[in-house]
Design a protein around this motif. Structure first.
Motif, PDB file in Angstrom:
ATOM      1  N   LEU A 134       0.826  -1.204   0.000  1.00 38.43           N
ATOM      2  CA  LEU A 134       0.000   0.000   0.000  1.00 38.43           C
ATOM      3  C   LEU A 134       0.864   1.259   0.000  1.00 38.43           C
ATOM      4  N   LEU A 135       1.942   1.229   0.778  1.00 38.19           N
ATOM      5  CA  LEU A 135       2.836   2.380   0.843  1.00 38.19           C
ATOM      6  C   LEU A 135       3.437   2.684  -0.523  1.00 38.19           C
ATOM      7  N   MET A 136       3.950   1.663  -1.187  1.00 37.08           N
ATOM      8  CA  MET A 136       4.574   1.868  -2.490  1.00 37.08           C
ATOM      9  C   MET A 136       3.539   2.235  -3.553  1.00 37.08           C
ATOM     10  N   PHE A 137       2.321   1.698  -3.423  1.00 37.48           N
ATOM     11  CA  PHE A 137       1.272   1.993  -4.403  1.00 37.48           C
ATOM     12  C   PHE A 137       0.856   3.464  -4.334  1.00 37.48           C
ATOM     13  N   PHE A 138       0.621   3.959  -3.123  1.00 37.70           N
ATOM     14  CA  PHE A 138       0.141   5.328  -2.982  1.00 37.70           C
ATOM     15  C   PHE A 138       1.253   6.365  -3.134  1.00 37.70           C
ATOM     16  N   THR A 139       2.484   6.000  -2.765  1.00 38.71           N
ATOM     17  CA  THR A 139       3.581   6.971  -2.872  1.00 38.71           C
ATOM     18  C   THR A 139       4.352   6.845  -4.175  1.00 38.71           C
ATOM     19  N   LYS A 140       4.127   5.687  -4.878  1.00 37.12           N
ATOM     20  CA  LYS A 140       4.870   5.391  -6.105  1.00 37.12           C
ATOM     21  C   LYS A 140       6.385   5.417  -5.886  1.00 37.12           C
TER      22      LYS A 140
END
Length: 338
Positions: A134-140
């Motif tokens: 989720l962190l990598m998805f939302f922050t790219k």
């Protein structure tokens, strides 16, 4: 003194190993055994020690958590965004937000373990991937460099220039780490909750029959680790002066190994704050000494792993085998009483 040593075998053995290790590393480089380098090691170790004392509480209760480092990364981002929305905020708001988000993530793990009866390591492997995904998805994967000035400004409580031009500094992360260690020690050693955590970790069924609230033990232990992860995440952002999504990724296994090295038992019911701190410091001291000696970073994991294995083996040995005079003294004392 004899009773003190026998009651803290792991801690004393680990301390002895650290002394021998420091003496050996001091022959490799003259920069190692200096006051300034000792403070550097302490400053660098602060975040991992905060993680470790939180993890200690979960291990004492018989659980295990490997999602705390990723949770701290989530806390960093959420806190940075929340502070931006508040117009910058301050230290008090930073700690409140980071602590609250960290506790929330810890309680998710507790709910999975207690409500859904999922084994803790399986539950936290799942949340490890969920949180990080989720962190990598939302922050790219984009880092945050525009942080409030108060968060990126170094806070030094004590500093002194040594004769060789080096500086001795006591920074905010170390002071926060000391407070976290004291708070954890007080909770597990001086409160009823602490005694219940040890009892639950040592014998869950016996604790249940004795009337200990099992749900509370799960929520308190994982919630405490979540709080420590939140604080550690904030201190990491302060230390690095930036928020990087994968900066803490991978630390969970290092911290777990160091905490077990310090005497915490994976089966629960055993562990101390001082042993936990010594475990983290020994790993940091080893890495610091190897770095000063110019040893390749690729060899760090192998050498540190070997030292951890040796130290755990020694700390698992009975103290009366390592110090025969103690056993003989105890035998003589017993015969005199008979």
């Amino acid at each position: 003194m004899r009773r003190l040593i026998l009651g803290h075998t792991t801690e004393f053995t680990l301390l002895a190993v650290m002394v021998v290790l420091c003496i050996g590393l001091s022959f490799g480089t003259d920069r190692f055994l200096t006051i300034s380098n000792a403070f550097d090691v302490l400053n660098v170790s602060a975040v991992n020690i905060i993680f470790a004392v939180g993890l200690l509480v979960v291990l004492i209760s018989g659980g295990i958590d490997i999602s705390f480092a990723v949770a701290a990364s989530v806390v960093q981002y959420v806190t940075a965004l929340a502070l931006g929305a508040l117009g910058g905020g301050n230290w008090a708001e930073g700690f409140i937000i980071a602590g609250a988000v960290g506790i929330g993530l810890g309680l998710i793990n507790a709910a999975l373990v207690y409500r859904l009866h999922i084994i803790s390591i399986v539950a936290t492997i799942s949340t490890f991937n969920i949180f990080f995904g989720l962190l990598m998805f939302f922050t790219k994967g984009v880092s945050i460099y525009d942080l409030p000035e108060w968060l990126t400004t170094r806070v030094v409580f004590f500093e002194h220039e040594m004769a060789d031009g080096s500086w001795v500094e006591l920074t905010l992360p170390v002071v926060v780490m000391i407070l976290c260690c004291f708070a954890t020690w007080f909770m597990i050693s001086r409160t009823t909750i602490g005694r219940q955590l040890y009892a639950f970790g040592d014998n869950p069924e016996g604790a249940r029959r004795f009337g200990i609230n099992i749900g509370a033990m799960h929520y308190i232990s994982f919630g405490w680790l979540g709080l420590m992860a939140g604080i550690a995440g904030l201190m990491q952002a302060h230390y690095a002066e930036e928020v990087v999504p994968n900066a803490l990724y991978g630390r969970e296994l290092d911290v777990l190994a160091a905490t077990v090295l310090g005497g915490a038992r994976l089966g629960g019911g055993k562990g101390s704050v001082i042993g936990c701190v010594l475990g983290v410091l020994m790993v940091s001291i080893t890495q610091n000494g190897l770095n000063l000696m110019g040893v390749s970073p690729f060899a760090f994991k192998m050498i540190v792993g070997a030292i951890i294995l040796i130290a755990i083996t020694l700390s698992s040995a009975r103290i009366d085998k390592l110090l025969p005079f103690l056993a003989k003294s105890n035998d003589k004392r017993g015969s005199s009483h008979s």
